[in-house]
Write a protein that holds these residues in place. Sequence first.
Motif, short mmCIF file in Angstrom:
data_model
loop_
_atom_site.label_atom_id
_atom_site.label_comp_id
_atom_site.label_asym_id
_atom_site.label_seq_id
_atom_site.Cartn_x
_atom_site.Cartn_y
_atom_site.Cartn_z
N GLN A 229 -49.43 6.95 -0.49
CA GLN A 229 -48.61 8.17 -0.50
C GLN A 229 -49.34 9.31 -1.18
N GLN A 230 -49.96 9.01 -2.32
CA GLN A 230 -50.71 10.06 -3.03
C GLN A 230 -51.85 10.60 -2.18
N ALA A 231 -52.53 9.69 -1.45
CA ALA A 231 -53.64 10.13 -0.60
C ALA A 231 -53.15 11.07 0.50
N TRP A 232 -52.05 10.71 1.16
CA TRP A 232 -51.53 11.57 2.22
C TRP A 232 -50.99 12.89 1.66
N LEU A 233 -50.40 12.85 0.46
CA LEU A 233 -49.96 14.09 -0.18
C LEU A 233 -51.14 15.02 -0.43
N GLU A 234 -52.22 14.46 -0.97
CA GLU A 234 -53.39 15.29 -1.28
C GLU A 234 -54.07 15.79 -0.01
N LYS A 235 -54.09 14.96 1.03
CA LYS A 235 -54.68 15.41 2.30
C LYS A 235 -53.90 16.61 2.85
N ILE A 236 -52.58 16.56 2.73
CA ILE A 236 -51.74 17.68 3.20
C ILE A 236 -51.98 18.92 2.34
N ARG A 237 -51.98 18.73 1.02
CA ARG A 237 -52.15 19.88 0.12
C ARG A 237 -53.53 20.51 0.26
N ALA A 238 -54.52 19.71 0.66
CA ALA A 238 -55.89 20.23 0.77
C ALA A 238 -56.06 21.13 1.99
N HIS A 239 -55.09 21.15 2.91
CA HIS A 239 -55.24 21.93 4.15
C HIS A 239 -54.16 23.01 4.27
N THR A 240 -53.72 23.54 3.13
CA THR A 240 -52.70 24.58 3.17
C THR A 240 -53.21 25.88 3.78
N LEU A 241 -54.53 26.06 3.82
CA LEU A 241 -55.10 27.30 4.37
C LEU A 241 -55.66 27.11 5.78
N ASP A 242 -55.51 25.94 6.33
CA ASP A 242 -56.07 25.65 7.66
C ASP A 242 -54.94 25.12 8.54
N ALA A 243 -54.34 26.02 9.34
CA ALA A 243 -53.16 25.66 10.12
C ALA A 243 -53.42 24.54 11.12
#
Length: 392
Positions: A229-243
């Motif tokens: 879950q933490q990995a998927w959370l961080e993957k999502i947060r890492a792409h907030t500027l790339d739609a």
Amino acid sequence: MKFLVWLLGLFSLAVALKLAAHNPGYVLLVYPPYRIEVSLTLFVLMMLALFVLGYFTVRLALSAVRLPAYVRQFRIERAHRKGRSAMMEALDAFFEGRFAVAEKAAVRAMELGESSGLNPVIAARAAHELREFERRDAYLASADNESAGVSTMRWMAQAKFNLDQHQPQAALQSLKELRESGVKGHVGALHLELRAQQQARNWDAILDVVDQLEKRSAMDSVAVAQIRQQAWLEKIRAHTLDAPALLAIWKSTPGEFKRRPKVVAAAARAFIHQGDCRNARQIITDRLNAAWDSDLVMLYGECLTGEAGSHIEQAEHWLKQHPDDAGLLLVLGKLCLHQGLWSKAQNYLDASNSIVPSSVAYTTLGHLSEKLHQPDEAFKYFQKAMALAQGK
């Protein structure tokens, strides 16, 4: 039984002596001009005595010759025993947490000639715990790398040292060299690699390592789920500027995590950050329709667009099922304020504060009062909001 044998032996000896005493035979020794006549019995006894004396003389001479080698071997064995004892003392002290004692004992074992590759590794680990990094590196460098077991211990220790000093890339390099040496699928090495990938924030690699640990039943299922879950959370947060990348990440997220409020909230915030309110509201709506979450509903009112009318209808539909949810009432108040429905906004915000007073609700009421040209009322609401924010 032994007594009977000895008794028979004594009787036999007595009989032999008695017969020898009456033996009339003799031995004549001639060495001109000398002649020596000796009874046969005395001659036999003298020969026996001479043989025994010669035997013990030879044994004594051999012992004297072998004495230096024996002394050397004795000293080596004594040093080996002391070295092994020192190594066991080092192990005991290390696992008891007495690291200074462990280091000294391991060094003493090496000085005594204890050849086990465990000693420099113990000394290095103990020095690491004492933060004596120069001594640690010297001990580790002295470890014999020819033995497969010692080499494994050395690389594992080096990786742990790097991780403790927050050097994940160096740790990953050590683990790579360990794999190249032929050690693959090592559970301890996989745990170290997981720590290293977490420090390096390599989320895809983390998911891969967790899969390997799970296959080997080397991790608790709860811990596996938390790390994923933490990995998927961080993957999502890492792409907030790339739609496009964010959308692709969300589509590739496993279904079990798409149903978790924390992951849904992170994805919704990321879409909101990009101004993609459509996708943000869609994933929030899907999740809330499946299972209600009071914290998640707060994000529903974060994107205020011209389509607020249909969103108000959706929120009011939820309100029929959850009439006492302060967060949902607050969201409805914000949506109605955005649409210019002043009276409904006032009612929803007051209802929210009647259940759980919040600084956000009072701040929204303040903005509503400003819209209604009621500066005094707005000032009171802002004061209440500030008091709640400060915990008064």
